[in-house]
Design a protein around this motif. Structure first.
Motif, PDB file in Angstrom:
ATOM      1  N   PRO A   1       0.823  -1.213   0.000  1.00 41.43           N
ATOM      2  CA  PRO A   1       0.000   0.000   0.000  1.00 41.43           C
ATOM      3  C   PRO A   1       0.858   1.265   0.000  1.00 41.43           C
ATOM      4  O   PRO A   1       1.991   1.260   0.479  1.00 41.43           O
ATOM      5  N   GLU A   2       0.295   2.337  -0.542  1.00 36.39           N
ATOM      6  CA  GLU A   2       0.972   3.628  -0.590  1.00 36.39           C
ATOM      7  C   GLU A   2       0.182   4.648   0.211  1.00 36.39           C
ATOM      8  O   GLU A   2      -1.035   4.555   0.330  1.00 36.39           O
ATOM      9  N   VAL A   3       0.893   5.631   0.743  1.00 36.41           N
ATOM     10  CA  VAL A   3       0.292   6.700   1.543  1.00 36.41           C
ATOM     11  C   VAL A   3       0.542   8.021   0.819  1.00 36.41           C
ATOM     12  O   VAL A   3       1.618   8.250   0.274  1.00 36.41           O
ATOM     13  N   THR A   4      -0.471   8.892   0.835  1.00 36.17           N
ATOM     14  CA  THR A   4      -0.361  10.191   0.180  1.00 36.17           C
ATOM     15  C   THR A   4      -0.240  11.294   1.228  1.00 36.17           C
ATOM     16  O   THR A   4      -1.026  11.349   2.175  1.00 36.17           O
ATOM     17  N   PHE A   5       0.759  12.157   1.052  1.00 36.30           N
ATOM     18  CA  PHE A   5       0.975  13.318   1.916  1.00 36.30           C
ATOM     19  C   PHE A   5       0.714  14.569   1.084  1.00 36.30           C
ATOM     20  O   PHE A   5       1.139  14.648  -0.080  1.00 36.30           O
TER      21      PHE A   5
ATOM     22  N   VAL B   1       2.745  14.173  -2.491  1.00 33.96           N
ATOM     23  CA  VAL B   1       3.721  13.128  -2.761  1.00 33.96           C
ATOM     24  C   VAL B   1       3.105  11.802  -2.308  1.00 33.96           C
ATOM     25  O   VAL B   1       2.487  11.724  -1.244  1.00 33.96           O
ATOM     26  N   VAL B   2       3.250  10.789  -3.161  1.00 36.57           N
ATOM     27  CA  VAL B   2       2.764   9.452  -2.850  1.00 36.57           C
ATOM     28  C   VAL B   2       3.975   8.618  -2.462  1.00 36.57           C
ATOM     29  O   VAL B   2       4.965   8.573  -3.189  1.00 36.57           O
ATOM     30  N   VAL B   3       3.875   7.954  -1.302  1.00 41.93           N
ATOM     31  CA  VAL B   3       5.034   7.278  -0.729  1.00 41.93           C
ATOM     32  C   VAL B   3       4.769   5.778  -0.571  1.00 41.93           C
ATOM     33  O   VAL B   3       3.722   5.369  -0.072  1.00 41.93           O
TER      34      VAL B   3
ATOM     35  N   ALA C   1      12.399   4.627  -0.381  1.00 40.67           N
ATOM     36  CA  ALA C   1      10.976   4.878  -0.614  1.00 40.67           C
ATOM     37  C   ALA C   1      10.462   6.127   0.096  1.00 40.67           C
ATOM     38  O   ALA C   1       9.361   6.581  -0.184  1.00 40.67           O
ATOM     39  N   ALA C   2      11.230   6.684   0.998  1.00 39.96           N
ATOM     40  CA  ALA C   2      10.801   7.886   1.734  1.00 39.96           C
ATOM     41  C   ALA C   2      10.528   9.026   0.755  1.00 39.96           C
ATOM     42  O   ALA C   2      11.230   9.191  -0.234  1.00 39.96           O
ATOM     43  N   GLY C   3       9.502   9.807   1.062  1.00 39.49           N
ATOM     44  CA  GLY C   3       9.160  10.953   0.230  1.00 39.49           C
ATOM     45  C   GLY C   3       9.684  12.237   0.835  1.00 39.49           C
ATOM     46  O   GLY C   3      10.032  12.294   2.014  1.00 39.49           O
ATOM     47  N   VAL C   4       9.733  13.287   0.026  1.00 39.67           N
ATOM     48  CA  VAL C   4      10.167  14.602   0.484  1.00 39.67           C
ATOM     49  C   VAL C   4       9.125  15.615   0.024  1.00 39.67           C
ATOM     50  O   VAL C   4       8.652  15.565  -1.110  1.00 39.67           O
TER      51      VAL C   4
ATOM     52  N   GLY D   1       4.268  -1.836   9.024  1.00 37.57           N
ATOM     53  CA  GLY D   1       4.611  -1.012   7.877  1.00 37.57           C
ATOM     54  C   GLY D   1       4.923   0.401   8.324  1.00 37.57           C
ATOM     55  O   GLY D   1       4.356   0.896   9.292  1.00 37.57           O
ATOM     56  N   THR D   2       5.853   1.039   7.599  1.00 39.49           N
ATOM     57  CA  THR D   2       6.242   2.410   7.911  1.00 39.49           C
ATOM     58  C   THR D   2       6.378   3.188   6.606  1.00 39.49           C
ATOM     59  O   THR D   2       7.072   2.750   5.688  1.00 39.49           O
ATOM     60  N   TRP D   3       5.698   4.339   6.551  1.00 37.71           N
ATOM     61  CA  TRP D   3       5.764   5.251   5.415  1.00 37.71           C
ATOM     62  C   TRP D   3       6.350   6.549   5.925  1.00 37.71           C
ATOM     63  O   TRP D   3       5.824   7.136   6.871  1.00 37.71           O
ATOM     64  N   VAL D   4       7.441   7.026   5.316  1.00 34.97           N
ATOM     65  CA  VAL D   4       8.212   8.149   5.854  1.00 34.97           C
ATOM     66  C   VAL D   4       8.162   9.346   4.914  1.00 34.97           C
ATOM     67  O   VAL D   4       8.358   9.209   3.700  1.00 34.97           O
ATOM     68  N   LEU D   5       7.923  10.513   5.525  1.00 34.69           N
ATOM     69  CA  LEU D   5       8.001  11.773   4.809  1.00 34.69           C
ATOM     70  C   LEU D   5       9.071  12.618   5.485  1.00 34.69           C
ATOM     71  O   LEU D   5       8.999  12.898   6.672  1.00 34.69           O
ATOM     72  N   SER D   6      10.073  13.024   4.703  1.00 34.83           N
ATOM     73  CA  SER D   6      11.086  13.970   5.186  1.00 34.83           C
ATOM     74  C   SER D   6      10.654  15.349   4.726  1.00 34.83           C
ATOM     75  O   SER D   6      10.203  15.526   3.587  1.00 34.83           O
ATOM     76  N   VAL D   7      10.808  16.329   5.607  1.00 32.89           N
ATOM     77  CA  VAL D   7      10.345  17.677   5.295  1.00 32.89           C
ATOM     78  C   VAL D   7      11.503  18.542   4.816  1.00 32.89           C
ATOM     79  O   VAL D   7      12.540  18.614   5.463  1.00 32.89           O
TER      80      VAL D   7
END
Length: 157
Positions: free
Chosen positions: A22-26, A33-35, A54-57, A147-153
């Motif tokens: 699965p993907e997460v949307t930020f 961004v879809v992560v 896979a981490a998003g920014v 599961g872990t979905w990561v967003l870096s700012v």
């Protein structure tokens, strides 16, 4: 004399699509961004796929909220949002966590709002929990993230 060839039944091979994680949307400041998960395991959190890339920014200005959308696979399970941030003076603050969302009241979206309007978000983790429980150093019981979905700012102004 005419020869009749036997008709062989055609075998159709069903295309077995490999299930995707699965993907997460930020979403923040008009950008999305879809992560993919940086870690995704079986329910016992034992057999894991790991992809640190896979981490998003996403650029997020101080005090701005981040909207998070999760698919049904997460919404219908136990999950939460963990985040790190700095105050207006640039001092790192203790990481915080949202409440725990569960399959009893599925939640498909969450808006992350920082404690103070001048705080700067640093990172966000959506964590889906599996069936495995561990005892922490303090003796408390903790669910292990499946599961872990990561967003870096990106906090450049």
């Amino acid at each position: 004399m005419r020869r009749v060839l036997p008709v062989l039944p055609l075998l159709f091979v069903a295309a077995c699509a490999v299930p995707t994680n699965p993907e997460v949307t930020f979403y923040a400041d008009g950008k999305t961004v879809v992560v993919k998960p940086t870690q995704y395991c079986d329910l016992k959190s034992e057999d894991c796929d790991v992809d640190a890339r896979a981490a998003g920014v996403l650029r997020v200005r101080p005090g701005r909220p981040v909207q998070i959308s999760v698919p049904g696979e997460l919404a219908n399970s136990a999950w939460s949002v963990k985040f790190t941030y700095r105050n207006a003076r640039g001092e790192a603050q203790e990481p915080l966590r949202s409440k725990l969302f569960t399959e009893r009241e599925p939640r498909f979206a969450y808006t992350l709002v920082l404690p103070n309007p001048d705080d700067q978000l640093e990172s966000v983790e959506v964590q889906q929990y599996g069936a495995r429980i561990e005892t922490s150093a303090t003796g408390a019981f903790d669910f292990v993230a499946r599961g872990t979905w990561v967003l870096s700012v990106d906090d450049r102004r």
